[in-house]
Structures are given as C-alpha cells and as structure tokens.
Design a protein around this motif. Structure first.
Motif, PDB file in Angstrom:
ATOM      1  N   THR A 125     -15.322 -47.887-121.684  1.00 22.54           N
ATOM      2  CA  THR A 125     -15.379 -46.465-122.065  1.00 22.54           C
ATOM      3  C   THR A 125     -16.013 -46.234-123.426  1.00 22.54           C
ATOM      4  N   ILE A 126     -16.697 -45.073-123.502  1.00 18.80           N
ATOM      5  CA  ILE A 126     -17.235 -44.616-124.787  1.00 18.80           C
ATOM      6  C   ILE A 126     -16.135 -43.800-125.433  1.00 18.80           C
ATOM      7  N   GLN A 127     -15.996 -43.858-126.721  1.00 20.70           N
ATOM      8  CA  GLN A 127     -14.978 -43.091-127.449  1.00 20.70           C
ATOM      9  C   GLN A 127     -15.027 -41.599-127.076  1.00 20.70           C
ATOM     10  N   GLY A 128     -13.947 -41.037-126.718  1.00 23.32           N
ATOM     11  CA  GLY A 128     -13.874 -39.589-126.476  1.00 23.32           C
ATOM     12  C   GLY A 128     -14.240 -39.157-125.061  1.00 23.32           C
ATOM     13  N   TRP A 129     -14.773 -40.081-124.279  1.00 25.41           N
ATOM     14  CA  TRP A 129     -15.244 -39.711-122.937  1.00 25.41           C
ATOM     15  C   TRP A 129     -14.104 -39.222-122.052  1.00 25.41           C
ATOM     16  N   THR A 130     -12.991 -39.927-122.062  1.00 22.76           N
ATOM     17  CA  THR A 130     -11.886 -39.596-121.165  1.00 22.76           C
ATOM     18  C   THR A 130     -11.369 -38.183-121.417  1.00 22.76           C
ATOM     19  N   SER A 131     -11.133 -37.853-122.681  1.00 27.65           N
ATOM     20  CA  SER A 131     -10.558 -36.535-122.963  1.00 27.65           C
ATOM     21  C   SER A 131     -11.541 -35.417-122.609  1.00 27.65           C
ATOM     22  N   VAL A 132     -12.833 -35.629-122.880  1.00 31.46           N
ATOM     23  CA  VAL A 132     -13.833 -34.604-122.537  1.00 31.46           C
ATOM     24  C   VAL A 132     -13.886 -34.424-121.031  1.00 31.46           C
TER      25      VAL A 132
END
Ligand code: UDP
Ligand code: MG
Length: 297
Positions: A264-271
């Motif tokens: 995962t790229i940082q912040g991808w999940t929440s976006v």
C-alpha cells in the motif's frame, strides 16, 4: 331518448386533406343518424394552431354544415393537448377521438358505437395492420408499447393509439386529471371502466406528412414513461445499493491490503474508503428523494 355522439379531431396543418375529411364525416354522420334509434352527432375540429390555412377551411366547413364545430387554439400546443381541448368541448354521451389525416377510417366509429351499445365504456381501436409507415416507425412503436407495459402498472392496450370511443363518465374522469404532460392513451387506460377493443386496418396518410418526426416521438415516449412509471427515479436507489455493496467489498479488500501486505501507498486506504462510502451514501440518498418525489407525483 336521443343519444348524442361527439367526435373530436385534432387538426394541425392538414389543409389538403380537409375536403376529404369533411366528406367522410358527413357520410358517417348520415349513416349514424339514420339508424333505428334516434341518434345525433357533432364533429369537433380542433385547429391546433395550423399555419397552412387549415383554419379557414375548417371555418368554411362549419359554416356549410352545422355538424362541424371548430375550436381554434391560440398556437400549436401539440396533439395531446389538442385532444384534451376537444374533449372539454364535446357534449355527447359518447366521445370518439380520431386523427384528421384519415389514417383511422371514420367508418370504424360505427363499430365503436355498436360496442358502446353493448355496454362497454371505453372502446379502443386496435391496429390489425398499418400501411404506409416506415419500418423504423413500426419497429419503434412496437418496442415502445411493449416496454412501457413492462415499466408501468397501467394496462395500456398494445397496438392502439388515441383512436377510441369513451363514455361520458370516462371523459369526465379524464378531464378531472390535471396533468401537464399528457399521455392521453395511458390516462384513459388508467381511469379504468369497462374497456374493450375493436380491430381495424390503419390506412396510409393520403395528404401531407406526419407531424411526429423522431424528436417529437422521443418527447412523447418520455412523457409516457415519466407519467406512468417511477422506475427511472428508482434507478438511483438500485445504483446506490449496488455501489454501496461494491464499496463494502472493495473497502474490506483495501483494509486487508493495508494490514496484511506491504503493497500500500500511504493514505490510499483511507481515501478509497471515504470515496466509496460517500459515493454509495449519496446515491442512496438520491434514491430516497426519488421515492418520495415519485409518491408526490
Ligand atoms: N396533430 C396536432 N398537433 C400537432 C401534431 C399533430 O393536432 O402538433 C394532429 C394531426 O393533425 C393528426 C394527428 O394529430 O390529426 C396525428 O398526427 P400525425 O398523423 O402527424 O401522426 P402519425 O399518424 O404520423 O403518428
Ligand atoms: Mg397520422
């Protein structure tokens, strides 16, 4: 007791055909009025803002023969509103709507009246065959009437237009409906009463040309669908449910990727979660509005 029959004819730019129309209706009226019972007839010609001199020809016909009455609309309001105006003026115990271009043979009105005498309150004329129409028109009409039957709860008879006879009770019920976008044939099915059909062969247009080019056909179809079905409004609900379910699945997957892999790229999940969740909620909310709007409508 005399029985009075009205016939309503919407007329828009039909000048060339008017002499033939007048002759056919005069013949019909003398056939109807010379029957065994005492029956009378009036023919209401609704000039729907014609620009080709039809108005003068209609006025002349009315001057020569009191059988004809002319209603002039102040501009072109369209076929369905012209019919409605005519129905408002008709005085008869039966009222028959028929086109001016003689594609619907006026003689069939005698058969409609005969069915009315048998006790039917709406007698619609069903096309057994249709001459002189393009393959495209035949196909679109066929698809449209089958589609609208699926989409609505109203039983609109297949292969029939606005050519139909109505009892006074039906006309009064119809005139009580204050729709702006009028899909007359659907509304008459909607009001109910004892309905039946009579088969006839639809002739080709002898004079002039059709006033229903593709653009008007589409508008007419949309009026029919939106007047009698809330399925399009409910589409938002279905889409909302589908996208919420997808969001849930993709959301679970996003969380899985975040927790158990290192891709995962940082912040991808929440976006991803925010976008999917909001999209689903918005569509569902629109769907709820749609449901209420459909009920108000
Ligand atoms: N008509 C009308 N106003 C309009 C268009 C049509 O009163 O704006 C009348 C027209 O004169 C005819 C009937 O409606 O009596 C049906 O129109 P048309 O024959 O052009 O339709 P089609 O038979 O091709 O479906
Ligand atoms: Mg026609």
């Amino acid at each position: 007791m005399t029985i009075h029959h009205s016939v309503v004819v919407p007329v828009f730019n039909e000048r060339e055909g008017i002499p033939a129309l007048v002759a056919r209706f005069e013949a019909l009226a003398s056939a109807v009025t010379s029957g065994a019972g005492s029956e009378t007839m009036e023919v209401i010609l609704v000039n729907d803002g014609s620009r080709d001199g039809s108005d003068v020809a209609l006025d002349e016909a009315a001057k020569k023969n009191p059988l004809f009455k002319v209603v002039h609309l102040s501009r072109n309001f369209g076929h369905q509103l012209a019919i409605t105006a005519g129905l408002e003026w008709a005085k008869g115990q039966t009222v028959t709507v028929i086109d001016a271009d003689l594609q619907d043979p006026p003689e069939v009105i005698r058969e409609l009246i005969a069915k009315w005498h048998e006790g039917f309150e709406v007698v619609y004329a069903v096309r057994r065959s249709r001459q002189g129409e393009t393959a495209f028109k035949l196909w679109t009409a066929k698809v449209f009437y089958r589609f609208i039957r699926k989409l609505t709860q109203v039983d609109i008879p297949l292969d029939s237009g606005d050519f139909r006879l109505m009892d006074r009770k039906v006309v009064d019920a119809f005139l009580g409906l204050r729709e702006r976008h009028r899909f007359v044939r659907g509304m008459i099915s909607w009001v109910g009463f004892k309905q039946t059909g009579v088969l006839y062969d639809r002739a080709e247009r002898k004079f002039g040309e059709t006033h229903y080019p593709l653009k008007k056909m589409i508008k007419f179809a949309l009026d029919g669908i939106t007047s009698f079905s809330t399925v399009p409004l409910q589409l938002a609900t279905y889409l909302g449910v589908a996208s919420s379910v997808t969001a849930l699945l993709v959301g679970l997957w996003a969380i899985y990727v975040r927790l158990f892999t290192d891709q995962t790229i940082q912040g991808w999940t929440s976006v991803m979660l925010a976008v999917l969740f909001l999209g689903g909620v918005q569509l569902l909310t629109l769907g709820i509005f749609g449901e209420y709007l459909g009920r108000t409508y």
